[in-house]
Structures are given as C-alpha cells and as structure tokens.
Design a protein around this motif. Structure first.
Motif, PDB file in Angstrom:
ATOM      1  N   TYR A   4       0.850  -1.184   0.000  1.00 43.79           N
ATOM      2  CA  TYR A   4       0.000   0.000   0.000  1.00 43.79           C
ATOM      3  C   TYR A   4       0.887   1.236   0.000  1.00 43.79           C
ATOM      4  CZ  TYR A   4      -4.001  -2.916   0.970  1.00 43.79           C
ATOM      5  OH  TYR A   4      -4.983  -3.851   0.856  1.00 43.79           O
ATOM      6  N   ILE A   5       0.441   2.253  -0.736  1.00 48.32           N
ATOM      7  CA  ILE A   5       1.079   3.565  -0.734  1.00 48.32           C
ATOM      8  C   ILE A   5       0.357   4.428   0.284  1.00 48.32           C
ATOM      9  CG2 ILE A   5       1.404   5.697  -2.042  1.00 48.32           C
ATOM     10  CD1 ILE A   5       1.523   4.013  -4.553  1.00 48.32           C
ATOM     11  N   LEU A   6       1.126   5.062   1.144  1.00 50.24           N
ATOM     12  CA  LEU A   6       0.602   6.051   2.076  1.00 50.24           C
ATOM     13  C   LEU A   6       1.257   7.367   1.690  1.00 50.24           C
ATOM     14  CD1 LEU A   6       0.712   3.180   3.488  1.00 50.24           C
ATOM     15  CD2 LEU A   6       0.445   4.415   5.613  1.00 50.24           C
ATOM     16  N   LEU A   7       0.490   8.260   1.110  1.00 42.72           N
ATOM     17  CA  LEU A   7       1.004   9.552   0.647  1.00 42.72           C
ATOM     18  C   LEU A   7       0.354  10.653   1.471  1.00 42.72           C
ATOM     19  CD1 LEU A   7       2.733  11.172  -1.336  1.00 42.72           C
ATOM     20  CD2 LEU A   7       0.792  11.133  -2.912  1.00 42.72           C
ATOM     21  N   ALA A   8       1.168  11.325   2.254  1.00 36.20           N
ATOM     22  CA  ALA A   8       0.656  12.351   3.159  1.00 36.20           C
ATOM     23  C   ALA A   8       1.112  13.734   2.713  1.00 36.20           C
ATOM     24  CB  ALA A   8       1.143  12.094   4.575  1.00 36.20           C
ATOM     25  N   THR A   9       0.241  14.699   2.926  1.00 30.98           N
ATOM     26  CA  THR A   9       0.551  16.104   2.694  1.00 30.98           C
ATOM     27  C   THR A   9       0.541  16.810   4.044  1.00 30.98           C
ATOM     28  OG1 THR A   9      -0.536  16.003   0.543  1.00 30.98           O
ATOM     29  CG2 THR A   9      -0.157  18.195   1.475  1.00 30.98           C
ATOM     30  N   ASP A  10       1.606  17.536   4.324  1.00 31.96           N
ATOM     31  CA  ASP A  10       1.711  18.246   5.599  1.00 31.96           C
ATOM     32  C   ASP A  10       0.805  19.469   5.656  1.00 31.96           C
ATOM     33  OD1 ASP A  10       3.719  16.443   6.183  1.00 31.96           O
ATOM     34  OD2 ASP A  10       5.190  17.966   6.737  1.00 31.96           O
ATOM     35  N   THR A  11       0.453  19.839   6.874  1.00 31.40           N
ATOM     36  CA  THR A  11      -0.206  21.116   7.105  1.00 31.40           C
ATOM     37  C   THR A  11       0.830  22.217   6.919  1.00 31.40           C
ATOM     38  OG1 THR A  11       0.302  21.066   9.459  1.00 31.40           O
ATOM     39  CG2 THR A  11      -1.818  20.146   8.792  1.00 31.40           C
ATOM     40  N   GLU A  12       0.382  23.438   6.778  1.00 34.02           N
ATOM     41  CA  GLU A  12       1.320  24.555   6.690  1.00 34.02           C
ATOM     42  C   GLU A  12       2.043  24.695   8.022  1.00 34.02           C
ATOM     43  OE1 GLU A  12       0.244  28.285   4.947  1.00 34.02           O
ATOM     44  OE2 GLU A  12      -1.435  27.352   3.891  1.00 34.02           O
ATOM     45  N   ASN A  13       3.298  25.080   7.944  1.00 31.60           N
ATOM     46  CA  ASN A  13       4.116  25.316   9.139  1.00 31.60           C
ATOM     47  C   ASN A  13       4.164  24.096  10.071  1.00 31.60           C
ATOM     48  OD1 ASN A  13       4.552  28.059   8.309  1.00 31.60           O
ATOM     49  ND2 ASN A  13       2.491  28.503   9.046  1.00 31.60           N
ATOM     50  N   SER A  14       4.364  22.919   9.489  1.00 33.70           N
ATOM     51  CA  SER A  14       4.373  21.686  10.272  1.00 33.70           C
ATOM     52  C   SER A  14       5.758  21.302  10.777  1.00 33.70           C
ATOM     53  CB  SER A  14       3.820  20.539   9.430  1.00 33.70           C
ATOM     54  OG  SER A  14       4.681  20.304   8.320  1.00 33.70           O
ATOM     55  N   SER A  15       6.776  22.062  10.441  1.00 35.31           N
ATOM     56  CA  SER A  15       8.149  21.629  10.725  1.00 35.31           C
ATOM     57  C   SER A  15       8.417  21.391  12.206  1.00 35.31           C
ATOM     58  CB  SER A  15       9.170  22.605  10.140  1.00 35.31           C
ATOM     59  OG  SER A  15       8.985  23.892  10.653  1.00 35.31           O
ATOM     60  N   GLU A  16       7.896  22.219  13.094  1.00 41.92           N
ATOM     61  CA  GLU A  16       8.140  22.023  14.523  1.00 41.92           C
ATOM     62  C   GLU A  16       7.442  20.753  15.024  1.00 41.92           C
ATOM     63  OE1 GLU A  16       7.175  24.231  18.717  1.00 41.92           O
ATOM     64  OE2 GLU A  16       7.818  25.499  17.042  1.00 41.92           O
ATOM     65  N   ALA A  17       6.184  20.572  14.656  1.00 42.55           N
ATOM     66  CA  ALA A  17       5.461  19.361  15.062  1.00 42.55           C
ATOM     67  C   ALA A  17       6.106  18.117  14.456  1.00 42.55           C
ATOM     68  CB  ALA A  17       3.992  19.457  14.641  1.00 42.55           C
ATOM     69  N   ARG A  18       6.550  18.229  13.221  1.00 41.61           N
ATOM     70  CA  ARG A  18       7.227  17.117  12.541  1.00 41.61           C
ATOM     71  C   ARG A  18       8.504  16.729  13.292  1.00 41.61           C
ATOM     72  NH1 ARG A  18       8.189  14.446   7.591  1.00 41.61           N
ATOM     73  NH2 ARG A  18       6.256  15.099   6.622  1.00 41.61           N
ATOM     74  N   ALA A  19       9.302  17.724  13.655  1.00 42.27           N
ATOM     75  CA  ALA A  19      10.561  17.470  14.357  1.00 42.27           C
ATOM     76  C   ALA A  19      10.316  16.791  15.708  1.00 42.27           C
ATOM     77  CB  ALA A  19      11.329  18.773  14.544  1.00 42.27           C
ATOM     78  N   GLN A  20       9.284  17.223  16.432  1.00 39.89           N
ATOM     79  CA  GLN A  20       8.997  16.643  17.741  1.00 39.89           C
ATOM     80  C   GLN A  20       8.506  15.199  17.640  1.00 39.89           C
ATOM     81  OE1 GLN A  20       6.343  19.345  19.743  1.00 39.89           O
ATOM     82  NE2 GLN A  20       7.942  20.863  20.087  1.00 39.89           N
ATOM     83  N   ALA A  21       7.721  14.893  16.617  1.00 37.53           N
ATOM     84  CA  ALA A  21       7.149  13.547  16.477  1.00 37.53           C
ATOM     85  C   ALA A  21       8.056  12.601  15.689  1.00 37.53           C
ATOM     86  CB  ALA A  21       5.779  13.639  15.805  1.00 37.53           C
ATOM     87  N   ARG A  22       9.112  13.117  15.089  1.00 37.07           N
ATOM     88  CA  ARG A  22       9.956  12.325  14.184  1.00 37.07           C
ATOM     89  C   ARG A  22      10.552  11.065  14.825  1.00 37.07           C
ATOM     90  NH1 ARG A  22      15.312  12.390  11.605  1.00 37.07           N
ATOM     91  NH2 ARG A  22      14.975  11.824   9.422  1.00 37.07           N
ATOM     92  N   PRO A  23      11.133  11.120  16.032  1.00 40.85           N
ATOM     93  CA  PRO A  23      11.712   9.891  16.596  1.00 40.85           C
ATOM     94  C   PRO A  23      10.698   8.747  16.729  1.00 40.85           C
ATOM     95  CG  PRO A  23      12.510  11.799  17.802  1.00 40.85           C
ATOM     96  CD  PRO A  23      11.414  12.291  16.874  1.00 40.85           C
ATOM     97  N   ALA A  24       9.496   9.052  17.170  1.00 37.45           N
ATOM     98  CA  ALA A  24       8.470   8.008  17.309  1.00 37.45           C
ATOM     99  C   ALA A  24       7.997   7.527  15.937  1.00 37.45           C
ATOM    100  CB  ALA A  24       7.290   8.535  18.128  1.00 37.45           C
ATOM    101  N   HIS A  25       7.891   8.435  14.982  1.00 35.97           N
ATOM    102  CA  HIS A  25       7.506   8.085  13.612  1.00 35.97           C
ATOM    103  C   HIS A  25       8.548   7.144  13.007  1.00 35.97           C
ATOM    104  CE1 HIS A  25       6.171   8.692   9.434  1.00 35.97           C
ATOM    105  NE2 HIS A  25       7.424   9.026   9.133  1.00 35.97           N
ATOM    106  N   LEU A  26       9.822   7.480  13.146  1.00 34.36           N
ATOM    107  CA  LEU A  26      10.890   6.648  12.603  1.00 34.36           C
ATOM    108  C   LEU A  26      10.963   5.290  13.290  1.00 34.36           C
ATOM    109  CD1 LEU A  26      13.767   9.247  12.086  1.00 34.36           C
ATOM    110  CD2 LEU A  26      12.171   8.321  10.388  1.00 34.36           C
ATOM    111  N   ALA A  27      10.663   5.234  14.575  1.00 38.29           N
ATOM    112  CA  ALA A  27      10.661   3.955  15.301  1.00 38.29           C
ATOM    113  C   ALA A  27       9.618   3.007  14.727  1.00 38.29           C
ATOM    114  CB  ALA A  27      10.428   4.192  16.793  1.00 38.29           C
TER     115      ALA A  27
END
Length: 97
Positions: A4-27
């Motif tokens: 399955y392809i999961l293609l996501a589009t970020d919200t505007e100005n998502s970089s801070e939220a992305r950075a905070q959630a990144r370790p759990a996302h990568l895990a």
C-alpha cells in the motif's frame, strides 16, 4: 499481504510538530522494516525548496486496506497534527523485479 502507498501532505508550518514527532515516527517505520514489510519511506520535499518538507511517502505491506488505514491513523505525525491529508491506495510493484 499487499503493498500500500501512504502519501501524506503536511499542514502549513508543520516543521516544529514534525521534528517533535519524528523519533516516534521513525521507530514505527524501523519496526516495519525489521518485519520485512517496508519497501520504502521518506519525506517529500517542496519542488521549489528541497529543504522544506511537503509530506511523506511510505510503501509497505499490510494485510488489508483496513490494516493500512489503522496503522497510518495511529502514526505519531497524525497525532501531532503534521498531516493535513493522507491518501492510502493499494500498490503493485512491477520493477525492479
């Protein structure tokens, strides 16, 4: 199992939220990889600014569309409000063999 392809589009100005959630996302992605279910995953940069992320692409094996949707829905990026939109579709890999 099916890809399955999961293609996501970020919200505007998502970089801070992305950075905070990144370790759990990568895990979670590392766990899929460890199980041999991850074909590829990574961020999608903006066409005019490769240093800015516009979303994410994941291609992985799931038992069903429902399972892919459930897995995607519990992603830390979803919980953190990173994604504005998430498209999930079956995918048939042809090349490379």
């Amino acid at each position: 199992m099916m890809l399955y392809i999961l293609l996501a589009t970020d919200t505007e100005n998502s970089s801070e939220a992305r950075a905070q959630a990144r370790p759990a996302h990568l895990a979670r992605l590392a766990e899929l990889d460890k199980q041999g279910r991850l074909l590829t995953a990574g961020p999608t940069p903006m066409p005019d600014n490769p240093d800015t992320v516009s979303g994410s692409l994941i291609i992985a094996d799931f038992d069903s569309l429902d399972d892919a949707e459930a897995w995607a829905g519990s992603d830390p990026y979803v919980d953190a409000g990173v994604y504005a939109e998430l498209l999930i579709r079956p995918y048939k890999k042809v090349f490379p063999e």
